[in-house]
Design a protein around this motif. Structure first.
Motif, short mmCIF file in Angstrom:
data_model
loop_
_atom_site.label_atom_id
_atom_site.label_comp_id
_atom_site.label_asym_id
_atom_site.label_seq_id
_atom_site.Cartn_x
_atom_site.Cartn_y
_atom_site.Cartn_z
N ASP A 24 0.83 -1.20 0.00
CA ASP A 24 0.00 0.00 0.00
C ASP A 24 0.87 1.26 0.00
OD1 ASP A 24 -2.32 -1.47 0.01
OD2 ASP A 24 -2.56 -1.41 2.19
N GLN A 25 2.10 1.13 0.51
CA GLN A 25 3.02 2.27 0.54
C GLN A 25 4.04 2.24 -0.60
OE1 GLN A 25 2.51 0.57 3.82
NE2 GLN A 25 0.81 2.01 3.88
N TYR A 26 3.96 1.22 -1.47
CA TYR A 26 4.93 1.09 -2.56
C TYR A 26 4.64 2.15 -3.63
CZ TYR A 26 8.17 -1.37 -5.68
OH TYR A 26 9.23 -1.71 -6.48
N LEU A 27 5.68 2.82 -4.09
CA LEU A 27 5.51 3.89 -5.07
C LEU A 27 5.45 3.32 -6.48
CD1 LEU A 27 5.28 6.93 -5.43
CD2 LEU A 27 7.77 7.05 -5.63
N GLY A 28 4.28 3.46 -7.10
CA GLY A 28 4.10 2.96 -8.46
C GLY A 28 3.73 1.50 -8.49
N PRO A 29 3.61 0.93 -9.71
CA PRO A 29 3.25 -0.48 -9.85
C PRO A 29 4.29 -1.39 -9.22
CG PRO A 29 3.02 0.68 -11.95
CD PRO A 29 3.74 1.61 -11.01
N TRP A 30 3.82 -2.47 -8.61
CA TRP A 30 4.71 -3.50 -8.05
C TRP A 30 4.77 -4.66 -9.03
CZ3 TRP A 30 4.70 -8.65 -7.06
CH2 TRP A 30 5.72 -9.16 -6.24
N LEU A 31 5.99 -5.08 -9.40
CA LEU A 31 6.19 -6.24 -10.25
C LEU A 31 7.10 -7.24 -9.55
CD1 LEU A 31 6.72 -4.52 -13.74
CD2 LEU A 31 4.67 -5.71 -12.93
N PHE A 52 1.73 -0.51 -20.70
CA PHE A 52 3.09 -0.46 -20.16
C PHE A 52 3.04 -0.38 -18.65
CE2 PHE A 52 6.47 2.10 -18.32
CZ PHE A 52 7.61 1.48 -18.81
N TRP A 53 3.83 -1.26 -18.01
CA TRP A 53 3.97 -1.27 -16.55
C TRP A 53 5.44 -1.06 -16.21
CZ3 TRP A 53 -0.37 -2.33 -13.40
CH2 TRP A 53 -1.51 -2.78 -14.09
N GLY A 54 5.73 -0.09 -15.36
CA GLY A 54 7.11 0.17 -14.97
C GLY A 54 7.27 0.16 -13.45
N ASP A 55 8.15 -0.69 -12.97
CA ASP A 55 8.41 -0.80 -11.53
C ASP A 55 9.78 -0.21 -11.23
OD1 ASP A 55 9.08 -1.51 -8.95
OD2 ASP A 55 8.34 -3.56 -9.09
N GLY A 56 9.78 1.01 -10.71
CA GLY A 56 11.02 1.65 -10.30
C GLY A 56 11.13 1.78 -8.80
N GLY A 57 10.03 1.52 -8.11
CA GLY A 57 10.02 1.60 -6.65
C GLY A 57 10.40 2.96 -6.10
N GLY A 58 10.24 3.99 -6.92
CA GLY A 58 10.63 5.33 -6.50
C GLY A 58 12.13 5.56 -6.50
N LYS A 59 12.88 4.60 -7.11
CA LYS A 59 14.35 4.68 -7.07
C LYS A 59 14.99 4.71 -8.46
CE LYS A 59 14.42 2.12 -2.73
NZ LYS A 59 14.96 0.97 -1.98
N ALA A 60 14.16 4.70 -9.51
CA ALA A 60 14.71 4.66 -10.87
C ALA A 60 14.28 5.91 -11.63
CB ALA A 60 14.23 3.41 -11.59
N LEU A 61 15.18 6.43 -12.42
CA LEU A 61 14.94 7.63 -13.21
C LEU A 61 13.86 7.36 -14.27
CD1 LEU A 61 16.08 10.54 -13.53
CD2 LEU A 61 17.54 9.64 -15.33
N GLY A 62 12.88 8.24 -14.34
CA GLY A 62 11.88 8.15 -15.39
C GLY A 62 10.80 7.10 -15.16
N ALA A 63 10.77 6.49 -13.99
CA ALA A 63 9.77 5.45 -13.72
C ALA A 63 8.39 6.08 -13.58
CB ALA A 63 10.13 4.69 -12.46
N VAL A 64 7.37 5.33 -13.99
CA VAL A 64 6.00 5.82 -13.91
C VAL A 64 5.36 5.37 -12.61
CG1 VAL A 64 5.63 5.94 -16.39
CG2 VAL A 64 5.18 3.80 -15.18
N THR A 65 4.35 6.12 -12.17
CA THR A 65 3.64 5.76 -10.94
C THR A 65 2.30 5.10 -11.25
OG1 THR A 65 2.70 7.98 -10.83
CG2 THR A 65 4.74 7.57 -9.58
N HIS A 66 2.00 4.90 -12.53
CA HIS A 66 0.76 4.24 -12.92
C HIS A 66 0.96 3.63 -14.32
CE1 HIS A 66 -0.04 7.56 -15.73
NE2 HIS A 66 0.39 8.35 -14.75
N PRO A 67 0.17 2.64 -14.69
CA PRO A 67 0.31 2.05 -16.03
C PRO A 67 -0.04 3.06 -17.13
CG PRO A 67 -1.01 0.66 -14.58
CD PRO A 67 -0.85 1.96 -13.88
N ILE A 100 8.68 -3.33 -17.30
CA ILE A 100 10.07 -2.97 -17.03
C ILE A 100 10.28 -2.93 -15.52
CG2 ILE A 100 11.81 -1.16 -17.15
CD1 ILE A 100 10.85 -0.41 -19.87
N ILE A 101 11.29 -3.66 -15.07
CA ILE A 101 11.68 -3.60 -13.66
C ILE A 101 13.00 -2.87 -13.59
CG2 ILE A 101 12.31 -4.94 -11.61
CD1 ILE A 101 10.44 -6.98 -13.83
#
Length: 291
Positions: free
Chosen positions: A72-79, A201-216, A281-282
């Motif tokens: 619930d606290q994870y930033l963006g999609p979880w993969l 498109f689903w991107g899992d950056g966990g709030g730690k990757a440049l350019g990651a999305v917070t939603h599909p 993308i993870i």
């Protein structure tokens, strides 16, 4: 040869990874299972395999309940956490059946996330590890009827959401090659040609990757524009010598971006009718240790 905990370590990891979608968590569960085994008087263990299966399955169910609260606290999609399959053959060693490979695909692990922990456990123990309901009921401390009902619900849910005609590995490789060529060249037309109209498109950056999305992101034009824009930003952030290679991740072809021996991103696809329908993308660095 006498049974030992070590003889079941890879088997326990195979259960843990499918249950949790995380190699790190699976390793933790295997270690905790070992500690429980060490603390149990040997004379009370009638079947070592059954005992270990019971312990790790219940540990994983508890971990799934905890993980759901944390996400619930994870930033963006979880993969799920990807794994280079060629370096972890124990994941698919059980007769190397085709369904063993499907059961560790990122697409399938994502589907499993939609099940309740008990449903996930019953489904995997029955469908992948081929236990009968009597054994599963004993592992989980539930009735056979409850296990049958859980399996039926899980199978129906997964069946409703599985792609009907998934592309072969050869087609996936061709699509990945064409996809990467178009992205690297900045060719919108070439990229559009390999994407399905309803691509997501689903991107899992966990709030730690440049350019990651917070939603599909959905739709061919939107996904193509996002990928071309993001690739130039992502590429400029990589160290010198970075490259993209075709690899086998979770039993399927994938693109892995590497530099200096470190993985920076893993990209996998689902394809139908020779078009890419889903891109995942993870890029969360915490999830790339096994890649």
């Amino acid at each position: 040869m006498a049974e030992s905990f070590e003889s079941y370590r890879s088997y326990l990891f195979a259960i843990g990874y499918r249950m949790l979608g995380s190699a790190m968590d699976a390793e933790d569960m295997v270690q905790e299972t070992y500690l429980r085994y060490q603390a149990t008087p040997p004379e009370t263990i009638r079947s070592l395999k059954a005992f270990l299966t019971t312990v790790i399955t219940r540990l994983c169910m508890d971990q799934l309940h905890l993980a759901r609260r944390n996400r619930d606290q994870y930033l963006g999609p979880w993969l799920p956490e990807p794994i280079i399959t060629t370096e972890t053959p124990e994941l698919v060693k059980v007769e190397e059946r085709v369904d063993m490979y499907e059961s560790i695909s990122l697409a399938f692990l994502v589907l499993l996330e939609q099940l309740q922990p008990a449903e996930r456990a019953v489904f995997l123990l029955r469908e992948v590890f081929e236990y009968d309901y009597t054994e599963i009921a004993a592992f989980l401390g539930k009735s056979e009827m409850a296990c049958r009902q859980s399996f039926s619900r899980a199978k129906k849910h997964l069946g409703d959401h599985r792609p009907r005609f998934p592309a072969s590995p050869e087609i996936q490789k061709q699509l990945l090659t064409g996809f990467m060529r178009a992205v690297q060249a900045g060719e919108m037309t070439g990229l559009i040609n390999v994407l399905a109209e309803d691509v997501t498109f689903w991107g899992d950056g966990g709030g730690k990757a440049l350019g990651a999305v917070t939603h599909p992101i959905a739709g061919r034009e939107a996904v193509a524009q996002f990928l071309l824009k993001t690739w130039s930003v992502f590429r400029s952030s990589l160290p010198e010598g970075a490259h993209v290679e075709l690899s086998e991740v979770n039993g399927q072809p994938a693109l892995v971006t590497r530099a200096g021996g470190r993985a920076y991103a893993v990209l996998t696809i689902e394809a139908v009718a020779q078009r890419i329908r889903t891109i995942r993308i993870i890029a969360n660095p915490d999830k790339l240790a096994h890649v």
